[in-house]
Scaffold this active site. Structure first.
Site, PDB file in Angstrom:
ATOM      1  N   HIS A 302       0.858  -1.185   0.000  1.00 55.43           N
ATOM      2  CA  HIS A 302       0.000   0.000   0.000  1.00 55.43           C
ATOM      3  C   HIS A 302       0.891   1.232   0.000  1.00 55.43           C
ATOM      4  O   HIS A 302       1.930   1.238   0.657  1.00 55.43           O
ATOM      5  CB  HIS A 302      -0.913   0.007   1.238  1.00 55.43           C
ATOM      6  CG  HIS A 302      -2.073   0.919   1.079  1.00 55.43           C
ATOM      7  ND1 HIS A 302      -1.977   2.257   1.340  1.00 55.43           N
ATOM      8  CD2 HIS A 302      -3.328   0.693   0.629  1.00 55.43           C
ATOM      9  CE1 HIS A 302      -3.144   2.825   1.076  1.00 55.43           C
ATOM     10  NE2 HIS A 302      -3.976   1.888   0.633  1.00 55.43           N
ATOM     11  N   ASP A 359      -8.028  -5.218  -0.006  1.00 57.51           N
ATOM     12  CA  ASP A 359      -8.522  -6.069  -1.084  1.00 57.51           C
ATOM     13  C   ASP A 359      -8.218  -7.543  -0.864  1.00 57.51           C
ATOM     14  O   ASP A 359      -8.767  -8.403  -1.545  1.00 57.51           O
ATOM     15  CB  ASP A 359      -7.908  -5.635  -2.421  1.00 57.51           C
ATOM     16  CG  ASP A 359      -8.448  -4.297  -2.850  1.00 57.51           C
ATOM     17  OD1 ASP A 359      -9.638  -4.064  -2.624  1.00 57.51           O
ATOM     18  OD2 ASP A 359      -7.684  -3.486  -3.386  1.00 57.51           O
TER      19      ASP A 359
HETATM   20  N1  ACO Z   1       4.185  -7.840  -4.736  1.00 58.65           N
HETATM   21  C1  ACO Z   1       5.535  -7.841  -4.889  1.00 58.65           C
HETATM   22  N2  ACO Z   1       6.307  -6.728  -4.753  1.00 58.65           N
HETATM   23  C2  ACO Z   1       5.699  -5.586  -4.459  1.00 58.65           C
HETATM   24  C3  ACO Z   1       4.289  -5.506  -4.290  1.00 58.65           C
HETATM   25  C4  ACO Z   1       3.534  -6.680  -4.427  1.00 58.65           C
HETATM   26  N3  ACO Z   1       2.193  -6.671  -4.281  1.00 58.65           N
HETATM   27  N4  ACO Z   1       3.940  -4.221  -4.007  1.00 58.65           N
HETATM   28  C5  ACO Z   1       5.088  -3.523  -4.002  1.00 58.65           C
HETATM   29  N5  ACO Z   1       6.146  -4.334  -4.262  1.00 58.65           N
HETATM   30  C6  ACO Z   1       7.570  -3.953  -4.267  1.00 58.65           C
HETATM   31  C7  ACO Z   1       7.930  -3.163  -5.517  1.00 58.65           C
HETATM   32  O1  ACO Z   1       8.378  -4.004  -6.555  1.00 58.65           O
HETATM   33  C8  ACO Z   1       9.007  -2.248  -4.995  1.00 58.65           C
HETATM   34  O2  ACO Z   1      10.193  -3.022  -4.864  1.00 58.65           O
HETATM   35  P1  ACO Z   1      11.646  -2.319  -5.090  1.00 58.65           P
HETATM   36  O3  ACO Z   1      11.760  -1.267  -4.018  1.00 58.65           O
HETATM   37  O4  ACO Z   1      12.615  -3.431  -4.965  1.00 58.65           O
HETATM   38  O5  ACO Z   1      11.600  -1.734  -6.480  1.00 58.65           O
HETATM   39  C9  ACO Z   1       8.553  -1.915  -3.567  1.00 58.65           C
HETATM   40  O6  ACO Z   1       7.766  -3.049  -3.170  1.00 58.65           O
HETATM   41  C10 ACO Z   1       7.721  -0.639  -3.464  1.00 58.65           C
HETATM   42  O7  ACO Z   1       6.613  -0.746  -4.379  1.00 58.65           O
HETATM   43  P2  ACO Z   1       5.995   0.442  -5.219  1.00 58.65           P
HETATM   44  O8  ACO Z   1       5.304  -0.101  -6.414  1.00 58.65           O
HETATM   45  O9  ACO Z   1       7.060   1.489  -5.441  1.00 58.65           O
HETATM   46  O10 ACO Z   1       4.954   1.023  -4.171  1.00 58.65           O
HETATM   47  P3  ACO Z   1       3.767   1.991  -4.500  1.00 58.65           P
HETATM   48  O11 ACO Z   1       3.496   2.714  -3.245  1.00 58.65           O
HETATM   49  O12 ACO Z   1       4.070   2.793  -5.723  1.00 58.65           O
HETATM   50  O13 ACO Z   1       2.571   1.002  -4.881  1.00 58.65           O
HETATM   51  C11 ACO Z   1       0.775  -0.498  -4.690  1.00 58.65           C
HETATM   52  C12 ACO Z   1       1.594   0.602  -4.002  1.00 58.65           C
HETATM   53  C13 ACO Z   1       0.295  -0.021  -6.067  1.00 58.65           C
HETATM   54  C14 ACO Z   1      -0.471  -0.783  -3.827  1.00 58.65           C
HETATM   55  C15 ACO Z   1       1.646  -1.776  -4.822  1.00 58.65           C
HETATM   56  O14 ACO Z   1       2.028  -2.236  -3.546  1.00 58.65           O
HETATM   57  C16 ACO Z   1       0.949  -2.886  -5.632  1.00 58.65           C
HETATM   58  O15 ACO Z   1       1.067  -2.902  -6.849  1.00 58.65           O
HETATM   59  N6  ACO Z   1       0.237  -3.828  -4.927  1.00 58.65           N
HETATM   60  C17 ACO Z   1      -0.530  -4.848  -5.617  1.00 58.65           C
HETATM   61  C18 ACO Z   1      -1.860  -4.291  -6.112  1.00 58.65           C
HETATM   62  C19 ACO Z   1      -2.836  -4.046  -5.005  1.00 58.65           C
HETATM   63  O16 ACO Z   1      -3.054  -4.867  -4.131  1.00 58.65           O
HETATM   64  N7  ACO Z   1      -3.483  -2.869  -5.059  1.00 58.65           N
HETATM   65  C20 ACO Z   1      -4.507  -2.472  -4.096  1.00 58.65           C
HETATM   66  C21 ACO Z   1      -4.036  -1.311  -3.291  1.00 58.65           C
HETATM   67  S1  ACO Z   1      -5.153  -0.929  -2.013  1.00 58.65           S
HETATM   68  C22 ACO Z   1      -6.429  -0.152  -2.766  1.00 58.65           C
HETATM   69  O17 ACO Z   1      -6.339   0.465  -3.790  1.00 58.65           O
HETATM   70  C23 ACO Z   1      -7.653  -0.298  -2.116  1.00 58.65           C
END
Ligand code: ACO
Length: 424
Positions: A302, A359
């Site tokens: 998140h 979610d």
């Molecule tokens: N699985 C594996 N790795 C992940 C995940 C995941 N679900 N989420 C983040 N990471 C990793 C990224 O690859 C990144 O790694 P790095 O630092 O080595 O490059 C690090 O964690 C940070 O991730 P970001 O994408 O930069 O974080 P951001 O804050 O931009 O994204 C998000 C947040 C979009 C929710 C992300 O965690 C994600 O894609 N999760 C999966 C989708 C999801 O569940 N979305 C629902 C969100 S809640 C809502 O909208 C109600």
């Protein structure tokens, strides 16, 4: 609080600072460009406050979420969704009289213009219900022109809250080829929606209490989440003075994406994939850790919560209760719990503070309630609607609101002379 100082090219500039009611500090960069000729660069807006807001407070480090000051745990335990709509939109809990009047209004505006049924008929059976919902909400503008006139705002807020569940249920009925079920005035907000979803003309249908309670909880937990992607979209579109229906329609589209509200659908598809693959969690965890795989564990991570998502915590407990009460044994719940347990100990997830988000468990509850997978995000939209409305209204009433218009750092070609086609 001291001003913030910025040194750029040897010159010092000062910018005012201010604090929110929970002590969060903001640096007011409104004059940044006019003073320094530079802009702030913050892709994804992770550090950018686009507005000040009195609606929802989140502390992602401590896992705190409050609506108008009330902790989400207390709201979830005690409130009805209609009460939460009132609280978010009008700022305080309603007294009995206010609640009854609001409930009455929401009950007596549920019908949609009969002509709108023709729109549903135009969609192919395979249409995703989010496409239908967004189109229908924007179409309401055509039936209620002048939606932006101040004297119409409260009525349109009621219309939208009341009609969205009719639109959502009709979208579902259309997708399965069943006749539309009309709203009923003797049912609560949540029971009426379940009735329109699941009743068929051939036999009477009584909404089970457990479903009504579960839906109430799910809608409350999704009701607002400050400046997330869809809410920021609502504010951005609304900042051009687009009307309520158009602004919320845009928010629905933003919510649809798999990184936002669409994640609840993706979570179930992912769990089904793991199940079909013999339940090999580690394989999928390894894939999620491998950047080249392009695979993420949906329902994890998140932008704001870096400790735990309080909504996920409530839903994890509720999943057990709802499935138990309905007598549903879903192997996906066991897979989800195992996945959570393993990731909580896995260095990759621990380091990046990736925890289950709202979610992760909501999809399992929706499934147990008999909601089809592609309706999950529609239910998220139903829940988020009061938050979008409250934020839209706050944006409208804020004298500081200007049309949202970010800047950019241009990285394309510098000036070059156009080459006519016959010389290329
Ligand atoms: N699985 C594996 N790795 C992940 C995940 C995941 N679900 N989420 C983040 N990471 C990793 C990224 O690859 C990144 O790694 P790095 O630092 O080595 O490059 C690090 O964690 C940070 O991730 P970001 O994408 O930069 O974080 P951001 O804050 O931009 O994204 C998000 C947040 C979009 C929710 C992300 O965690 C994600 O894609 N999760 C999966 C989708 C999801 O569940 N979305 C629902 C969100 S809640 C809502 O909208 C109600």
């Amino acid at each position: 609080m001291d001003n913030a100082k910025l040194i750029l090219n040897g010159q010092e500039y000062e910018f005012p600072t201010f604090a929110g009611s929970e002590g969060e500090v903001g640096i007011d960069f409104a004059a940044l460009r006019s003073q320094t000729k530079a802009i702030s660069y913050d892709p994804g807006y992770g550090n950018t406050g686009s507005c000040s807001s009195a609606i929802t407070f989140i502390n992602g480090e401590k896992g705190i979420l409050r609506y108008r000051g009330y902790p989400i745990e207390q709201v979830a335990e005690n409130a009805s969704f209609v009460e939460v709509c009132y609280l978010l939109i009008y700022g305080d809990l309603p007294n009995r009289e206010q609640l009854e009047s609001f409930q009455h209004d929401l009950t007596y505006h549920t019908m949609i213009h009969e002509d709108m049924k023709k729109f549903f008929e135009g969609f192919p059976p395979s249409a995703h219900p989010m496409a239908i919902l967004a189109s229908m909400v924007i179409s309401l503008s055509a039936y209620y022109p002048g939606a932006n006139d101040p004297e119409n705002i409260d009525l349109n807020i009621v219309r939208l809250l009341a009609k969205i569940k009719t639109l959502a249920a009709f979208a579902y009925k259309k997708s399965i080829g069943q006749p539309y079920v009309y709203p009923r005035n003797d049912l609560s907000y949540t029971a009426d929606f379940m009735h329109m979803m699941f009743a068929v003309p051939a036999e009477p249908y009584q909404v089970p209490d457990v479903l009504e309670r579960a839906l109430n909880l799910l809608l409350i937990l999704h009701a607002d989440h400050e400046q997330n992607c869809s809410t920021s979209t609502v504010r951005m579109v609304g900042s051009s003075q687009a009307d309520l229906f158009a602004s919320i329609g845009a928010g629905i589209c933003a919510l649809w994406g798999p990184l936002h509200g669409g994640a609840n659908q993706q979570v179930i598809q992912m769990l089904e994939m793991i199940q079909a693959d013999g339940g090999d969690y580690q394989k999928y965890i390894n894939m999620a850790k491998d950047k080249d795989s392009g695979f993420r564990l949906f329902g994890f991570g998140h932008r704001v919560y870096k400790n735990f998502d309080p909504r996920a915590r409530i839903l994890k407990q509720s999943a057990d209760e709802v499935l138990g009460a309905l007598g549903v044994k879903d192997p996906l719940l066991a897979i989800a719990k195992n996945l959570e347990e393993i990731t909580l100990k896995d260095e990759y997830f621990v380091e990046r503070k990736l925890y289950p988000n709202v979610d992760f468990y909501s999809g399992i509850i929706y499934r147990a309630m008999g909601i089809p997978t592609d309706m999950f995000t529609v239910l998220f939209a139903l829940g988020r609607l009061p938050g979008w409305i409250a934020q839209w209204k706050e944006m409208r009433d804020d004298p500081k609101t200007r049309i949202n218009r970010p800047r950019q750092i241009y990285t394309g070609a510098t000036e070059r002379s156009f080459v006519p086609l016959n010389k290329r």
